[in-house]
Design a protein around this motif. Structure first.
Motif, PDB file in Angstrom:
ATOM      1  N   SER A  58       0.846  -1.187   0.000  1.00  0.00           N
ATOM      2  CA  SER A  58       0.000   0.000   0.000  1.00  0.00           C
ATOM      3  C   SER A  58       0.883   1.239   0.000  1.00  0.00           C
ATOM      4  N   SER A  60      -0.181   4.336   0.100  1.00  0.00           N
ATOM      5  CA  SER A  60      -0.710   5.357   1.005  1.00  0.00           C
ATOM      6  C   SER A  60      -0.505   4.985   2.473  1.00  0.00           C
ATOM      7  N   ARG A  61      -0.724   3.716   2.828  1.00  0.00           N
ATOM      8  CA  ARG A  61      -0.567   3.286   4.226  1.00  0.00           C
ATOM      9  C   ARG A  61       0.849   2.819   4.540  1.00  0.00           C
ATOM     10  N   ARG A  62       1.645   2.594   3.489  1.00  0.00           N
ATOM     11  CA  ARG A  62       3.025   2.141   3.633  1.00  0.00           C
ATOM     12  C   ARG A  62       3.104   0.843   4.425  1.00  0.00           C
ATOM     13  N   GLU A  63       2.270  -0.127   3.995  1.00  0.00           N
ATOM     14  CA  GLU A  63       2.264  -1.438   4.627  1.00  0.00           C
ATOM     15  C   GLU A  63       1.774  -2.487   3.638  1.00  0.00           C
ATOM     16  N   TRP A  65      -0.621  -5.473   2.331  1.00  0.00           N
ATOM     17  CA  TRP A  65      -2.015  -5.857   2.514  1.00  0.00           C
ATOM     18  C   TRP A  65      -2.353  -6.982   1.547  1.00  0.00           C
TER      19      TRP A  65
END
Length: 123
Positions: A58, A60-63, A65
């Protein structure tokens, strides 16, 4: 390159952009329906190729998923291939439920664009 690449070979061949990401086109394996586009870094690509479920990075979330972990709308890997330049991945999946975060079957359902229709010579 002919034949199947191993996971290690695919990870070595994959060409990631300047942000370390690879675009991944997700397609329904049996109908050819284009479902979505997501981004993978090297670890997301490794997980996708070795775990049987599509994993994305991700931006935007920097993770990481995995499609379906919260929605139940999962993507099970059936096939994967790098394109001729190894800078885009095609993943053919068994899509369970909606592929788009809006709840639509695909991310390409909601915003058609008007085009001039082309015709091959002699058509």
């Amino acid at each position: 390159m002919s034949g199947f690449s191993t996971v290690d070979q695919a990870l070595q061949r994959a060409v990631f952009n300047e942000q370390g990401l690879l675009p991944a086109v997700i397609q329904q394996w049996d109908t050819g329906e284009m479902l979505m586009l997501g981004w993978m870094d090297r670890e997301a690509l490794r997980r996708t190729l070795t775990e049987g479920r599509v994993t994305f990075w991700s931006r935007s979330r920097r993770e990481y998923w995995r499609k379906g972990d919260t929605s139940g709308h999962a993507q099970y890997v059936r096939e994967a291939a790098l394109d001729c330049d190894a800078d885009t991945l095609l993943v053919k999946v068994e899509q369970i439920g909606a592929a788009c975060h809006t709840g639509d079957r695909t991310c390409f359902d909601g915003d058609p664009v008007e085009v001039v229709v082309g015709h091959p010579p002699g058509d």
